[in-house]
Design a protein around this motif. Structure first.
Motif, PDB file in Angstrom:
ATOM      1  N   SER A 134      14.119  47.107  25.193  1.00  0.00           N
ATOM      2  CA  SER A 134      14.799  46.131  26.029  1.00  0.00           C
ATOM      3  C   SER A 134      15.830  46.862  26.882  1.00  0.00           C
ATOM      4  O   SER A 134      15.681  48.054  27.150  1.00  0.00           O
ATOM      5  N   TYR A 135      16.900  46.187  27.333  1.00  0.00           N
ATOM      6  CA  TYR A 135      17.958  46.802  28.132  1.00  0.00           C
ATOM      7  C   TYR A 135      19.274  46.742  27.377  1.00  0.00           C
ATOM      8  O   TYR A 135      19.466  45.891  26.498  1.00  0.00           O
ATOM      9  N   ASP A 136      20.201  47.608  27.777  1.00  0.00           N
ATOM     10  CA  ASP A 136      21.521  47.580  27.155  1.00  0.00           C
ATOM     11  C   ASP A 136      22.290  46.323  27.580  1.00  0.00           C
ATOM     12  O   ASP A 136      21.862  45.581  28.467  1.00  0.00           O
ATOM     13  N   ARG A 137      23.421  46.082  26.954  1.00  0.00           N
ATOM     14  CA  ARG A 137      24.148  44.835  27.165  1.00  0.00           C
ATOM     15  C   ARG A 137      24.668  44.681  28.589  1.00  0.00           C
ATOM     16  O   ARG A 137      24.959  43.559  29.036  1.00  0.00           O
ATOM     17  N   GLY A 155      22.892  45.408  31.130  1.00  0.00           N
ATOM     18  CA  GLY A 155      21.748  45.292  32.027  1.00  0.00           C
ATOM     19  C   GLY A 155      21.639  46.496  32.937  1.00  0.00           C
ATOM     20  O   GLY A 155      21.209  46.367  34.093  1.00  0.00           O
ATOM     21  N   HIS A 169      18.633  41.577  34.532  1.00  0.00           N
ATOM     22  CA  HIS A 169      18.620  42.660  33.539  1.00  0.00           C
ATOM     23  C   HIS A 169      19.530  42.322  32.359  1.00  0.00           C
ATOM     24  O   HIS A 169      19.183  42.605  31.206  1.00  0.00           O
ATOM     25  N   HIS A 195      18.411  41.616  28.180  1.00  0.00           N
ATOM     26  CA  HIS A 195      19.055  42.021  26.917  1.00  0.00           C
ATOM     27  C   HIS A 195      19.256  40.820  26.009  1.00  0.00           C
ATOM     28  O   HIS A 195      18.940  40.871  24.813  1.00  0.00           O
ATOM     29  N   GLU A 196      19.769  39.733  26.562  1.00  0.00           N
ATOM     30  CA  GLU A 196      20.061  38.538  25.770  1.00  0.00           C
ATOM     31  C   GLU A 196      18.787  37.925  25.200  1.00  0.00           C
ATOM     32  O   GLU A 196      18.717  37.592  24.007  1.00  0.00           O
ATOM     33  N   THR A 201      16.935  40.426  22.618  1.00  0.00           N
ATOM     34  CA  THR A 201      17.562  40.457  21.294  1.00  0.00           C
ATOM     35  C   THR A 201      17.203  39.212  20.490  1.00  0.00           C
ATOM     36  O   THR A 201      16.876  39.292  19.292  1.00  0.00           O
ATOM     37  N   ASP A 237      17.402  49.650  23.112  1.00  0.00           N
ATOM     38  CA  ASP A 237      17.843  49.252  24.450  1.00  0.00           C
ATOM     39  C   ASP A 237      17.826  50.456  25.383  1.00  0.00           C
ATOM     40  O   ASP A 237      18.568  51.430  25.170  1.00  0.00           O
ATOM     41  N   THR A 274      18.709  52.721  28.408  1.00  0.00           N
ATOM     42  CA  THR A 274      19.983  52.896  29.094  1.00  0.00           C
ATOM     43  C   THR A 274      20.030  54.294  29.701  1.00  0.00           C
ATOM     44  O   THR A 274      19.032  55.013  29.736  1.00  0.00           O
ATOM     45  N   GLU A 314      19.576  48.946  18.369  1.00  0.00           N
ATOM     46  CA  GLU A 314      20.469  47.866  17.964  1.00  0.00           C
ATOM     47  C   GLU A 314      20.674  47.886  16.451  1.00  0.00           C
ATOM     48  O   GLU A 314      19.719  48.027  15.678  1.00  0.00           O
TER      49      GLU A 314
END
Length: 261
Positions: free
Chosen positions: A118-121, A123, A130, A134-135, A138, A151, A153, A245
């Protein structure tokens, strides 16, 4: 062999942050799947197939990806205005988080996914779609019981150098903005050497012809990357980075996504 699902916001996003990882996983015999939240288009499609999804299929084939799925949403755009939904679909940002997460979770269950990328927090560079990836990613992993989420990054400390090297957004990103992008290097749990998959990544980037011919940020990056000889591209795009995560980072990031942190 494992199944890895990479969740992205738009067609073309798969090439820059996870393309090498997916190509490496596929080459090792694992099953790689790409899920995109949006088709990359802002306007109504009027029953036509989204051109950018066709380009995504070609990109995925170059990377060795076995399956591509679109969750059904429209691009939310990037900027001060969130435009009204087109008449034929909802913008990703306006979708209920749990409803979008359940769409993704259904695919994760069907694929029996062992890893979700996925993506980091943040985005990455902060695009609202983006951040939403993440949201939703998760939450979908929780719903589907996926054991590991990584994630994608970049080390924030490297971003300014890379931006200057690629001549991307020069003059438009000041130090305060650069400081809020991606993630601190201290948070990274995995650093993957993807230099051997430069040819596949180059072909994947080239597949997104409609965007390359435009004037957006991806076009600016792609035009530079496609001019580089493949061995040089392998040196420039040597690494891909992840934060697992729930894991504790160490001084020496792991070199394989299949090694849990």
């Amino acid at each position: 062999m494992a199944t890895v699902v990479a969740f992205h916001a738009h067609p073309d996003d798969e090439t820059l942050l996870t393309g090498g990882t997916l190509a490496a996983a596929a080459a090792a015999g694992h099953r790689a799947v790409i899920v995109v939240a949006t088709d990359g288009h802002m306007a109504a499609l009027d029953g036509r197939k989204a051109l950018r999804l066709t380009e995504l299929a070609a990109s995925a084939a170059a990377l060795g990806v076995a399956r591509v799925v679109h969750l059904g949403y429209a691009d939310s755009g990037h900027g001060a205005v969130l435009f009204a939904d087109p008449p034929d679909r909802v913008r990703f940002l306006r979708a209920e988080r749990d409803e979008a997460a359940e769409r993704l979770a259904a695919i994760l269950r069907e694929e029996n996914a062992e890893i979700l990328l996925s993506y980091d927090r943040n985005g990455g560079y902060g695009h609202r779609d983006h951040v939403r990836v993440h949201e939703v990613g998760t939450r979908a992993a929780e719903l589907a019981g996926v054991p590991r989420v990584l994630d994608a990054t970049m080390p924030r400390e490297n971003v300014a150098h890379i931006v200057r090297f690629l001549r991307f957004l020069r003059g438009r990103l000041g130090p305060s903005v650069l400081g809020s992008l991606y993630s601190s290097g201290a948070e990274i749990t995995h650093r993957i050497d993807v230099s051997h998959y430069a040819a596949q990544r180059k072909a994947a980037v080239a597949a997104h012809r409609s965007i390359i011919e435009g004037s957006g940020s991806f076009a600016a990056i792609a035009k530079v990357l496609l001019r580089l000889p493949t061995p040089i591209l392998g040196r420039v795009m040597h690494w891909e980075w992840y934060i697992e995560e729930g894991a504790q980072p160490t001084d020496n990031p792991l070199d394989d996504i299949f090694k849990p942190a």
